[in-house]
Design a protein around this motif. Structure first.
Motif, PDB file in Angstrom:
ATOM      1  N   UNK A  89       2.835   4.423   6.774  1.00 33.75           N
ATOM      2  CA  UNK A  89       4.021   3.967   7.501  1.00 33.75           C
ATOM      3  C   UNK A  89       3.695   3.580   8.936  1.00 33.75           C
ATOM      4  N   UNK A  90       2.547   4.021   9.423  1.00 29.13           N
ATOM      5  CA  UNK A  90       2.148   3.711  10.796  1.00 29.13           C
ATOM      6  C   UNK A  90       1.369   2.404  10.903  1.00 29.13           C
ATOM      7  N   UNK A  91       1.072   1.795   9.755  1.00 25.17           N
ATOM      8  CA  UNK A  91       0.263   0.577   9.729  1.00 25.17           C
ATOM      9  C   UNK A  91       1.118  -0.574   9.214  1.00 25.17           C
ATOM     10  N   UNK A  92       1.483  -1.527  10.072  1.00 23.20           N
ATOM     11  CA  UNK A  92       2.354  -2.628   9.648  1.00 23.20           C
ATOM     12  C   UNK A  92       1.795  -3.424   8.478  1.00 23.20           C
ATOM     13  N   UNK A  93       0.473  -3.522   8.376  1.00 24.42           N
ATOM     14  CA  UNK A  93      -0.131  -4.289   7.289  1.00 24.42           C
ATOM     15  C   UNK A  93      -0.035  -3.562   5.952  1.00 24.42           C
ATOM     16  N   UNK A  94       0.242  -2.256   5.980  1.00 23.28           N
ATOM     17  CA  UNK A  94       0.336  -1.481   4.747  1.00 23.28           C
ATOM     18  C   UNK A  94       1.765  -1.385   4.223  1.00 23.28           C
ATOM     19  N   UNK A  95       2.714  -1.854   4.990  1.00 16.35           N
ATOM     20  CA  UNK A  95       4.130  -1.719   4.623  1.00 16.35           C
ATOM     21  C   UNK A  95       4.629  -3.010   3.986  1.00 16.35           C
ATOM     22  N   UNK A  96       5.134  -2.913   2.769  1.00  9.37           N
ATOM     23  CA  UNK A  96       5.743  -4.083   2.144  1.00  9.37           C
ATOM     24  C   UNK A  96       7.028  -3.671   1.435  1.00  9.37           C
ATOM     25  N   UNK A  97       7.499  -4.491   0.513  1.00 16.17           N
ATOM     26  CA  UNK A  97       8.814  -4.242  -0.096  1.00 16.17           C
ATOM     27  C   UNK A  97       8.810  -3.083  -1.090  1.00 16.17           C
ATOM     28  N   UNK A  98       7.640  -2.528  -1.412  1.00 18.03           N
ATOM     29  CA  UNK A  98       7.550  -1.460  -2.413  1.00 18.03           C
ATOM     30  C   UNK A  98       7.764  -0.071  -1.823  1.00 18.03           C
ATOM     31  N   UNK A  99       8.338   0.012  -0.650  1.00 17.58           N
ATOM     32  CA  UNK A  99       8.587   1.312  -0.026  1.00 17.58           C
ATOM     33  C   UNK A  99       9.491   2.200  -0.876  1.00 17.58           C
ATOM     34  N   UNK A 100      10.404   1.596  -1.627  1.00 18.51           N
ATOM     35  CA  UNK A 100      11.269   2.390  -2.494  1.00 18.51           C
ATOM     36  C   UNK A 100      10.501   3.056  -3.601  1.00 18.51           C
TER      37      UNK A 100
END
Length: 378
Positions: A89-100
């Motif tokens: 969650x601290x890395x913008x490149x690791x965050x996409x729409x699959x957070x759910x």
């Protein structure tokens, strides 16, 4: 226990899957499996979109017997997975729409079952990051961060996103802030309009203009080609729209879920597991997808509680789950860690063909939990 369902096979199937999960946890521990290779699950980075399904499976089994000795170890492993996932969650490149997919099955499951305030905090953070991916002009949630030679991913959304919306609905309930729900509904409306065809078939990937938000084109994605009918995409749609109806009560989502369900069942016919793409040509029909069957079955059992045609969907969901247990489960074989066989990850890229897949295992156990009278984690 749901008395309308034969207790015998459901209980045997659940206990078999739970026992295998407890046994697998001794080796897999707090890593992140995706597919089974020669009988053993691999290990992926926590940044990968499937990282929530292993802790989700642990929480499903934990919920059934939370005071058992095994449950304590499952809880410890799931907690360790969750701590690793927070780093993403601290890395913008690791965050996409699959957070759910990730946080409904990890931190939020921990909060619901154990009252974990850390799980709630992480879930709310994930919901805010998912909301930040909303494209205002196009009214969709952007899927991916990576660049591509075949599409402009700044304007791409995919059908899998429907399963991530419960994170936003949950965040609205938790915070009392309606904006999370509004964004989820706006995205769901866009998906219903642009992804769901008149016959109930589903497009996997839609590319929008990143500046104007106008729809540009469809892409085949993990399906055979534009205009095809990727089986897992159909399952994501029927399940995801059923969940949106459950959270919102908006009848348009129920109607969309029913259209996708009716298409899936018509294409499936008397089979248990669909071919990977319902419209794949003859020379490409040797790959199956049990994960699509499991996702659809759990979605049908969800739909059964919501639709006036619930008995039809309940019977169909039960038939698929029983078929998975009797014909596609790994049984008691010590040579296979996967719970159900014959899943396909990405046929066009030749990845994970006819193998056990962790999300297939999760939704298989979630469907069994529903047949036992419990709920899923979404």
């Amino acid at each position: 226990m749901n008395t309308s369902v034969s207790a015998s096979w459901v209980e045997k199937a659940w206990q078999q899957g739970a026992s295998r999960t407890i046994q697998n946890a001794k080796r897999i521990k707090d890593t992140f499996p995706h597919t089974s290779v020669q009988g053993m699950y691999d290990s992926n980075d926590p940044e990968w979109w499937t990282a929530g399904f292993w802790p989700g499976l642990l929480w499903l089994v934990h919920r059934d017997a939370p005071e058992s000795e095994a449950a304590a170890e499952l809880r410890r492993i799931a907690d360790s997975c969750e701590r690793q996932l927070e780093d993403c969650l601290r890395d913008p490149d690791s965050v996409d729409h699959d957070l759910g997919f990730i946080w409904l099955l990890s931190g939020i499951a921990s909060y619901r079952q154990m009252g974990s305030e850390e799980g709630r905090r992480r879930g709310m953070l994930a919901a805010n990051l998912l909301a930040a991916r909303f494209h205002v002009r196009g009214e969709f949630i952007r899927a991916w961060n990576f660049s591509s030679s075949t599409m402009d991913t700044r304007g791409v959304a995919i059908i899998d996103s429907m399963m991530n919306l419960p994170l936003l609905y949950w965040a609205s309930e938790q915070s009392g802030d309606p904006r999370f729900r509004w964004l989820a509904e706006a995205h769901a409306d866009t998906v219903a309009r642009e992804f769901v065809r008149a016959d109930g078939s589903i497009c996997h990937v839609v590319e929008f203009d990143p500046y104007t938000g106008q729809k540009l084109r469809e892409h085949g994605g993990q399906g055979h080609a534009p205009g095809s009918a990727w089986a897992r995409g159909t399952a994501w749609a029927l399940h995801g729209f059923a969940l949106s109806f459950r959270y919102t009560g908006e009848a348009r989502y129920l109607e969309t879920a029913e259209r996708a369900a009716d298409f899936f069942l018509a294409m499936l016919g008397e089979d248990i597991v669909p071919v990977w793409d319902f419209r794949a040509p003859t020379e490409h029909r040797a790959a199956w997808d049990s994960s699509a069957a499991a996702i659809a079955a759990s979605g049908l059992l969800e739909l059964a509680k919501l639709s006036p045609r619930g008995q039809i969907y309940a019977a169909a969901g039960e038939r698929i789950v029983r078929g998975l247990y009797e014909h596609f489960s790994a049984g008691k074989s010590a040579a296979e860690e996967g719970l159900i066989m014959k899943g396909t990850v990405h046929y066009p890229e030749g990845r994970g063909i006819n193998v056990p897949i962790i999300y297939g295992d999760y939704f298989y156990m979630e469907a069994l939990a529903k047949l036992r009278g419990s709920e899923g984690l979404f």
